[in-house]
Design a protein around this motif. Sequence first.
Motif, short mmCIF file in Angstrom:
data_model
loop_
_atom_site.label_atom_id
_atom_site.label_comp_id
_atom_site.label_asym_id
_atom_site.label_seq_id
_atom_site.Cartn_x
_atom_site.Cartn_y
_atom_site.Cartn_z
N ASP A 135 24.68 35.12 47.90
CA ASP A 135 24.62 33.70 48.23
C ASP A 135 25.37 33.38 49.53
OD1 ASP A 135 23.88 31.09 47.92
OD2 ASP A 135 25.17 30.68 46.21
N TRP A 136 25.07 32.20 50.06
CA TRP A 136 25.72 31.66 51.26
C TRP A 136 27.23 31.57 51.04
CZ3 TRP A 136 27.83 26.51 51.73
CH2 TRP A 136 28.06 26.08 53.04
N TYR A 137 28.00 32.25 51.88
CA TYR A 137 29.46 32.35 51.70
C TYR A 137 29.80 32.72 50.26
CZ TYR A 137 30.11 30.32 56.34
OH TYR A 137 30.11 30.10 57.70
N GLY A 138 29.04 33.67 49.73
CA GLY A 138 29.15 33.99 48.31
C GLY A 138 30.12 35.10 47.98
N THR A 139 30.93 35.54 48.93
CA THR A 139 31.89 36.61 48.69
C THR A 139 33.31 36.07 48.83
OG1 THR A 139 30.31 38.18 49.64
CG2 THR A 139 32.59 38.93 49.41
N PHE A 140 34.17 36.42 47.88
CA PHE A 140 35.56 35.99 47.90
C PHE A 140 36.42 37.24 47.72
CE2 PHE A 140 38.97 33.21 45.59
CZ PHE A 140 39.75 33.23 46.74
N VAL A 141 37.26 37.53 48.72
CA VAL A 141 38.06 38.75 48.75
C VAL A 141 39.53 38.41 48.62
CG1 VAL A 141 38.57 40.87 50.03
CG2 VAL A 141 36.34 39.76 50.31
N THR A 142 40.22 39.05 47.69
CA THR A 142 41.67 38.86 47.54
C THR A 142 42.34 40.22 47.35
OG1 THR A 142 41.43 38.53 45.14
CG2 THR A 142 41.43 36.55 46.54
N THR A 143 43.64 40.23 47.54
CA THR A 143 44.45 41.45 47.36
C THR A 143 45.56 41.12 46.36
OG1 THR A 143 45.75 40.82 49.31
CG2 THR A 143 43.93 42.34 49.65
N PRO A 144 45.25 41.12 45.07
CA PRO A 144 46.16 40.54 44.06
C PRO A 144 47.48 41.27 43.86
CG PRO A 144 44.30 41.65 43.02
CD PRO A 144 43.99 41.60 44.48
N ASP A 145 47.54 42.56 44.19
CA ASP A 145 48.76 43.32 43.91
C ASP A 145 49.69 43.42 45.11
OD1 ASP A 145 47.52 43.91 41.47
OD2 ASP A 145 46.58 45.71 42.30
N LEU A 146 49.29 42.90 46.23
CA LEU A 146 50.02 43.18 47.47
C LEU A 146 51.44 42.66 47.43
CD1 LEU A 146 49.51 44.52 50.23
CD2 LEU A 146 48.98 42.24 51.12
N GLY A 147 51.61 41.41 47.00
CA GLY A 147 52.96 40.85 46.97
C GLY A 147 53.86 41.55 45.97
N ALA A 179 51.04 48.69 48.58
CA ALA A 179 49.78 49.09 47.96
C ALA A 179 49.14 47.88 47.31
CB ALA A 179 49.99 50.18 46.92
N SER A 180 47.81 47.89 47.26
CA SER A 180 47.10 46.83 46.55
C SER A 180 45.65 47.24 46.35
CB SER A 180 47.14 45.51 47.30
OG SER A 180 46.42 44.50 46.59
N ALA A 181 45.12 46.86 45.22
CA ALA A 181 43.67 46.92 45.04
C ALA A 181 43.04 45.76 45.81
CB ALA A 181 43.33 46.82 43.56
N VAL A 182 41.74 45.84 46.01
CA VAL A 182 41.00 44.73 46.61
C VAL A 182 40.06 44.18 45.54
CG1 VAL A 182 39.38 44.02 48.41
CG2 VAL A 182 41.12 45.76 48.90
N ARG A 183 40.18 42.90 45.28
CA ARG A 183 39.32 42.24 44.29
C ARG A 183 38.24 41.46 45.04
NH1 ARG A 183 39.26 40.26 38.97
NH2 ARG A 183 38.41 38.15 38.73
N VAL A 184 36.99 41.67 44.67
CA VAL A 184 35.87 41.03 45.34
C VAL A 184 35.01 40.32 44.31
CG1 VAL A 184 33.92 41.34 46.90
CG2 VAL A 184 35.89 42.88 47.07
N GLU A 185 34.83 39.04 44.51
CA GLU A 185 33.92 38.24 43.69
C GLU A 185 32.67 37.98 44.53
OE1 GLU A 185 35.80 34.71 42.23
OE2 GLU A 185 37.73 35.74 41.96
N THR A 186 31.51 38.36 44.01
CA THR A 186 30.27 38.25 44.77
C THR A 186 29.25 37.47 43.97
OG1 THR A 186 30.74 40.43 45.71
CG2 THR A 186 28.55 39.52 46.08
N GLU A 187 28.73 36.40 44.53
CA GLU A 187 27.72 35.59 43.88
C GLU A 187 26.34 36.08 44.31
OE1 GLU A 187 28.52 31.31 44.22
OE2 GLU A 187 30.55 31.88 44.85
#
Length: 865
Positions: A183-195, A201-209
């Motif tokens: 979808d239009w601007y349908g990807t949301f990327v975060t790095t939840p473990d970084l802080g 180190a951190s995983a990358v979490r990706v939400e894709t519509e």
Amino acid sequence: MNPKKLIILFLLCTPGIWLSAQTHISPRSSINFNREWKYMRGDIKGAEQPTYNDREWESIGIPHSFSIPYFMSNEFYIGYGWYRKLFRLTEEDLSQKIFLEFDGVFQEAEIFINGQQASRHVGGYTGFQADISSLVQAGDNLVAVRVNNIWKPNVAPRAGEHVFSGGIYRNVRLTKKSPVHIDWYGTFVTTPDLGRNQGKASAVRVETEICNHSGKDGEYRLVTRILSPEGKVIATVENKETLAAHSAKTVFQTTKRLRTPSLWHPEHPVLYKVISSLYKGKELLDCDETAFGFRWFEWTADQGFFLNGKHLFFKGANVHQDQAGWGDAVTEAAMRRDVRMMKEAGFDLIRGSHYPHAPAFSKACDEEGMLFWSEAPFWGIGGFQPDGYWNASAYPASEKDYKGFEESALQQLKEMIRIHRNHPSIVTWSMCNEAFFSTPEAIPGVRHLLERMVKLSRQLDPTRPAAIGGAQRPLGKDRIDLIGDIAGYNGDGATLSDFQQPAIPSVISEYGSTTAERPGAYIPGWGDLKKNDGWKGLHWRSGQAIWCGFDHGSIAGSRLGKMGIVDYFRIPKRSWYWYRNEYARVAPPEWPQEGTPAQLKLEASETTGVQADGTDDVQLTVSVLDSDGRRLSNSPSVQLKIVSGPGEFPTGRSITFEKNSDIRILDGQAAIAFRSYYAGTAVIEATSPGLAPARIEILFEGAPTYEPGLTPVAKERPYQRFVRKAHKETVQTFGRNNPTFSSSQQEAQNAGLAADGNSTTYWQAAANDASPSWTLDTEKGLILRNIHVCFPKAEIYRYVIEVSEDNERWSTALNKLDTTIAEQEAKISFKVQEAPVNARFIRIRFVNKSPAAIAEVEVSGIVRD
């Protein structure tokens, strides 16, 4: 799309990593749609129909504004404008989903395809897409866009201090996708473990519509790859998903933990990429690219702001989007130059005042290394009327508009977050600016809406805090500063006792407000703060942002618009050099002096490889020199003219700069942005009577070649300051919630209480203050009509009321230093038939041993340009 980028994206989207080319490529294509439009101002009956004859319309490119050429007038055209463009599609194209994507249209857009309405969007600062799949045909197609910038009582914003010109003023794209796509601007990327892992180190979490617009259920694979800054695939995750016909779903993916990522920071803005590939079996259906950064931050109430675990007291600037000549219709390159100018002067944060900026602006902040405060379009202005012409109560004055307005504000907040959420530069979502400039009975509505906006912001993006910008009013029980996660205080809010070390993180979101023509003085322009106030709270405030970075058009007149440290033409004032010296440790140049002009010098920000597609342009600067090549401050009339080749100024094929005009040359320099929608070499000459001319060549590419006599050239657009049809000058009232300052105050009797609209509260000077004074900043250049001062009780007050335009030179309006009469109020009326009394500041000075207290001050006048 750039061909090189397309090849790289194609390789990354094929199964495996960097595999050789297969027989298919990603069906998605995104085509720049900025060139070859037709435009006509007005509401044209039948203009949506393919049979309509637009031969007499102006040939234009996007970005475009109703107001071009625009040079800081406080008035602008309000009404309708129509845009039309022909485009061709093939039978193969019709098997795909076809969208038009708009980055910004102010403020209502109705999209028609081949005479039928496809979409409508209301909201001037957020992008949208229009699905045109069912209305297009093989062969020729017509898109027509009916745009209006008419003020609406139930649409945000209802008020503001800049201008609200209409038009398709940001990029347009034609996008073709598979029926099953991301979808239009349908990807949301975060790095939840970084802080939690302190950046190690951190995983990358990706939400894709993903959307299935086909008529069949199906099984699909979503393959998500993470690319390092060097382009190497460093993580891959794959999901199999079943998607029903005509449905959509969000896929959640988390990569393995990535160790020692390079962190994004203003000093090293390192970016990674997510490549999202959607397959059916081995067939690639769609592929999308999203840039992101590894960084974490923390806002604290007692120690300030931390980025990547280190304290950072950020030094910011408020930035509007408009530029000389082009108004709001600026290119991506021009936006990037703005970011670079603030970066060069040592600033590390931009507050996007006071609306969502273009996606390209956020991208420039990411890539240049600039923290970004992104703001929703809910704000107000002092001296407002209940309704009308963007000078209204920020929140509706009429109950019938409450629901519609709140939904408009929430819609645009949602769109802002969706469009900009992956930019690492953005460290907060701001809900508003000075929304307290609303009618008193609307303040509960202001609070209710802000609470709704904060809740929605936290739901849509829990990784960023929600800020309340311009939260220094109202005082007392109706305070709004603590509604969100961060409080931003403008002007005097940094000094009022109520807002010293609040319970939540805080910033000085505006300080300065110093009006100056270029070159101005070599000063910081603390304006409504003193320098000590500016640095007060260094250990607990998160940072501060000057008002403002650039001059801009303002409905409140040029005195308010010329508060930038860089002028409207993007030439620095001397205050910019002060900040560059203070923050970046770069010494100022030698200032030019008067001399004997002999020649001109013409320079360009770029001379080759300039794209002719509306995303790129060049900044031309002309300087007056003596015979030895030294810059002079002499400012004769100068003309820039296209001698040959493609291109246009906002005024057409030439532009003339004069010292006493809106298109000005000052301090020996003038500048303007120059663009083209055709490829070829533009030869531009600068001339001035009696001086040796100068020439420069600009090579444009990426579009059909300009052919003299055949290619349409820009229409000549002689500049004439826009004036609305005769209208009555409005007397506006100021005082309530405007900035206030005092020589001292008793505890809990701060200066703001003398301008809070409540006569039962009051300011009182400290008992040991030998020269008590209180000052009101109306923030406008006024022709004064009345001043009304109320005191807490009837006593013998000995005082003088003074007025000033610059807070430095004062004149007496009323002298009561020798009075023996007890009074509780003072009134001054300025007669219309006499010489006008102009002022921005009102000051009341008391003599020693006189009671020094004020309950309320109200000032009325007509705003001057």
